[in-house]
Motif scaffolding. Structure first.
Motif, short mmCIF file in Angstrom:
data_model
loop_
_atom_site.label_atom_id
_atom_site.label_comp_id
_atom_site.label_asym_id
_atom_site.label_seq_id
_atom_site.Cartn_x
_atom_site.Cartn_y
_atom_site.Cartn_z
N GLY A 185 39.52 38.60 47.26
CA GLY A 185 38.15 38.61 46.74
C GLY A 185 37.33 37.40 47.15
O GLY A 185 37.39 36.95 48.30
N ILE A 186 36.57 36.88 46.21
CA ILE A 186 35.66 35.75 46.50
C ILE A 186 36.47 34.52 46.91
O ILE A 186 36.09 33.79 47.83
CB ILE A 186 34.79 35.46 45.26
N GLY A 187 37.60 34.28 46.24
CA GLY A 187 38.43 33.11 46.56
C GLY A 187 38.90 33.14 48.00
O GLY A 187 38.86 32.11 48.70
N VAL A 214 46.01 28.98 45.49
CA VAL A 214 46.75 29.11 44.23
C VAL A 214 46.39 30.46 43.62
O VAL A 214 45.21 30.82 43.53
CB VAL A 214 46.36 27.97 43.25
N ASP A 215 47.42 31.21 43.23
CA ASP A 215 47.17 32.52 42.63
C ASP A 215 48.43 32.98 41.93
O ASP A 215 49.46 32.29 41.94
CB ASP A 215 46.73 33.53 43.72
N LEU A 216 48.37 34.18 41.36
CA LEU A 216 49.50 34.69 40.59
C LEU A 216 50.57 35.37 41.43
O LEU A 216 51.72 35.47 41.02
CB LEU A 216 48.99 35.72 39.55
N ASN A 240 37.58 25.94 41.19
CA ASN A 240 38.11 26.69 40.04
C ASN A 240 37.50 28.09 40.07
O ASN A 240 36.53 28.37 39.37
CB ASN A 240 37.77 25.96 38.74
N ASN A 241 38.09 28.94 40.92
CA ASN A 241 37.50 30.26 41.18
C ASN A 241 38.13 31.39 40.37
O ASN A 241 37.46 32.36 40.03
CB ASN A 241 37.64 30.55 42.69
N ALA A 242 39.43 31.28 40.05
CA ALA A 242 40.13 32.42 39.43
C ALA A 242 39.47 32.81 38.11
O ALA A 242 39.03 31.96 37.33
CB ALA A 242 41.60 32.07 39.20
N VAL A 288 32.01 39.02 25.94
CA VAL A 288 32.93 37.88 25.92
C VAL A 288 33.03 37.27 27.33
O VAL A 288 33.09 36.06 27.49
CB VAL A 288 34.31 38.26 25.35
N TYR A 289 33.02 38.15 28.35
CA TYR A 289 32.99 37.64 29.74
C TYR A 289 31.78 36.72 29.91
O TYR A 289 31.91 35.59 30.41
CB TYR A 289 32.90 38.82 30.72
N SER A 290 30.61 37.19 29.46
CA SER A 290 29.39 36.37 29.58
C SER A 290 29.57 35.05 28.84
O SER A 290 29.20 33.98 29.35
CB SER A 290 28.17 37.11 29.01
N VAL A 312 26.42 40.65 41.94
CA VAL A 312 27.33 41.80 42.02
C VAL A 312 28.03 41.77 43.39
O VAL A 312 27.45 42.13 44.40
CB VAL A 312 26.56 43.13 41.84
N VAL A 313 29.28 41.29 43.37
CA VAL A 313 30.04 41.14 44.62
C VAL A 313 31.06 42.27 44.72
O VAL A 313 31.78 42.56 43.75
CB VAL A 313 30.78 39.77 44.64
N GLY A 314 31.12 42.91 45.87
CA GLY A 314 32.00 44.07 46.04
C GLY A 314 33.46 43.70 46.21
O GLY A 314 34.02 43.81 47.29
N THR A 315 34.09 43.25 45.12
CA THR A 315 35.52 42.91 45.14
C THR A 315 36.27 43.85 44.18
O THR A 315 35.66 44.67 43.49
CB THR A 315 35.75 41.47 44.67
N ASP A 316 37.60 43.65 44.10
CA ASP A 316 38.39 44.45 43.16
C ASP A 316 37.90 44.29 41.72
O ASP A 316 38.05 45.20 40.90
CB ASP A 316 39.87 44.01 43.20
N1 LIG Z 1 32.92 40.05 41.68
C1 LIG Z 1 31.77 39.70 41.14
O1 LIG Z 1 30.77 40.45 41.18
C2 LIG Z 1 31.62 38.35 40.47
C3 LIG Z 1 30.35 38.00 40.00
C4 LIG Z 1 30.18 36.77 39.37
C5 LIG Z 1 31.25 35.91 39.22
N2 LIG Z 1 32.47 36.27 39.67
C6 LIG Z 1 33.57 35.33 39.44
O2 LIG Z 1 34.15 34.97 40.68
C7 LIG Z 1 35.55 34.71 40.51
C8 LIG Z 1 36.35 35.54 41.50
O3 LIG Z 1 36.08 36.91 41.28
P1 LIG Z 1 36.53 38.09 42.27
O4 LIG Z 1 35.46 39.09 42.25
O5 LIG Z 1 37.01 37.53 43.55
O6 LIG Z 1 37.78 38.68 41.43
P2 LIG Z 1 39.14 39.38 41.95
O7 LIG Z 1 39.69 40.08 40.77
O8 LIG Z 1 38.88 40.14 43.20
O9 LIG Z 1 40.06 38.12 42.32
C9 LIG Z 1 40.41 37.19 41.33
C10 LIG Z 1 41.66 36.44 41.76
O10 LIG Z 1 42.00 35.54 40.68
C11 LIG Z 1 43.40 35.65 40.43
N3 LIG Z 1 43.70 35.31 39.03
C12 LIG Z 1 43.33 35.99 37.91
N4 LIG Z 1 43.85 35.41 36.81
C13 LIG Z 1 44.56 34.33 37.25
C14 LIG Z 1 45.34 33.35 36.60
N5 LIG Z 1 45.51 33.34 35.26
N6 LIG Z 1 45.92 32.39 37.35
C15 LIG Z 1 45.79 32.38 38.69
N7 LIG Z 1 45.06 33.29 39.36
C16 LIG Z 1 44.46 34.26 38.66
C17 LIG Z 1 43.75 37.10 40.73
O11 LIG Z 1 45.13 37.27 40.97
C18 LIG Z 1 42.87 37.37 41.96
O12 LIG Z 1 43.52 37.06 43.16
C19 LIG Z 1 35.86 35.03 39.05
O13 LIG Z 1 35.85 33.84 38.28
C20 LIG Z 1 34.72 35.93 38.63
O14 LIG Z 1 34.47 35.89 37.24
C21 LIG Z 1 32.69 37.47 40.29
#
Ligand SMILES: NC(=O)c1ccc[n+]([C@@H]2O[C@H](COP(=O)([O-])OP(=O)(O)OC[C@H]3O[C@@H](n4cnc5c(N)ncnc54)[C@H](O)[C@@H]3O)[C@@H](O)[C@H]2O)c1
Length: 261
Positions: free
Chosen positions: A18-20, A37-39, A90-92, A156-158, A189-193
């Motif tokens: 995703g974004i990371g 760093v990830d799970l 700090n993206n996760a 709660v997300y907000s 709105v980012v097109g990720t999972d």
């Molecule tokens: N997708 C969007 O539209 C959007 C919009 C605004 C903000 N964000 C924020 O951007 C960030 C990344 O979002 P994304 O869309 O890439 O999500 P994603 O679900 O595609 O990826 C998130 C990643 O974080 C990891 N992760 C989740 N919980 C974790 C934990 N406890 N420890 C370690 N790793 C963990 C997951 O395994 C996954 O690889 C998030 O904080 C999200 O809230 C996303």
């Protein structure tokens, strides 16, 4: 090329996809060495290979960012394998779609521990490392447009993202004297999972067809398209670079025109 990034080390939580992953690839193209760093080890390994193809070093570390000891261990691992530590991202985070009436204590704790706690521990552990090393550093957090405006069914997300914005301001003030800059990026709105999940969950709760919620949100974007991880990564690369050395405590929106602040 962004100023002052080449040869430095960035740690990115949630960096496997995703974004990371998008941020990791962009910073690698700027010549940074990357600690992912990830799970999940399998996804980390796949992204590590993509980073190494950019001719920079990449390390991986499995950690749950809601646990302070694991975040601290991830930073130590990055420092020992890559020889430096300059930027903490700090993206996760996780999403949660739920009507306010139905939010459970378990759901509340889970998202708070990850989205708020994970960023808190990431800020704390990174700042301590920078202070121990007696060097400047940058901390960049994932916030959201939902950190500037509360969204229905994403309450709660907000709230966790408002908390990230508050932490960003407070940390910027507390750490400025140590030469540590703290900022956040706020995607739309980012097109990720994550959005695939949000869309499915809306569908279950409201009866909307699959894809309908994503389309509805996309139609509200002034620039006429949804966001890509590359769009977000461009802002993060700027914040990490020397061009942003006079910016701290800000949570900057990158959303193609949805929420105006
Ligand atoms: N997708 C969007 O539209 C959007 C919009 C605004 C903000 N964000 C924020 O951007 C960030 C990344 O979002 P994304 O869309 O890439 O999500 P994603 O679900 O595609 O990826 C998130 C990643 O974080 C990891 N992760 C989740 N919980 C974790 C934990 N406890 N420890 C370690 N790793 C963990 C997951 O395994 C996954 O690889 C998030 O904080 C999200 O809230 C996303």
């Amino acid at each position: 090329m962004s100023k002052g990034l080449s040869g430095k080390v960035a740690l990115i939580t949630g960096g496997a996809k995703g974004i990371g992953r998008g941020i990791a690839l962009r910073l690698a193209q700027e010549g940074m060495h990357i600690a992912l760093v990830d799970l999940h080890e399998d996804k980390l390994k796949a992204t590590q290979a993509e980073i190494e193809a950019c001719n920079v070093k990449a390390s991986i570390f499995v950690a749950d960012i809601s646990q302070l000891d694991q975040v601290t261990a991830a930073i130590e691992d990055a420092y020992s394998k890559l020889g430096s530590f300059d930027v903490m991202i700090n993206n996760a985070g996780i999403a949660q779609v739920q009507a306010l009436n139905d939010v459970t204590p378990d759901e509340f704790r889970q998202i708070t521990d990850i989205n708020f706690g994970g960023v808190l521990w990431g800020i704390q552990a990174a700042a301590k490392k920078f202070q121990t090393l007696k060097q400047k550093g940058k901390i960049i957090n994932a916030c959201s447009i939902a950190g500037h405006e509360g969204f229905a069914m994403l309450s709660v997300y907000s709230a966790t993202k408002f908390a990230v914005r508050a932490l960003t301001q407070a940390a910027a003030k507390e750490y400025a004297h140590s030469g540590i800059m703290v900022n956040s990026y706020c995607p739309g709105v980012v097109g990720t999972d994550m959005w695939v999940e949000i869309d499915q969950r809306f569908s279950k709760l409201t009866g909307a067809k699959i894809g309908e919620t994503f389309k509805k949100y996309a139609e509200g974007i002034a620039l006429g398209r949804t966001e890509t991880p590359d769009d977000v990564a461009a802002l993060v690369a700027f914040l990490a670079s020397e061009d942003a050395d006079y910016i701290t405590g800000q949570s900057i929106i990158t959303d193609g025109g949805m929420v105006y602040r």
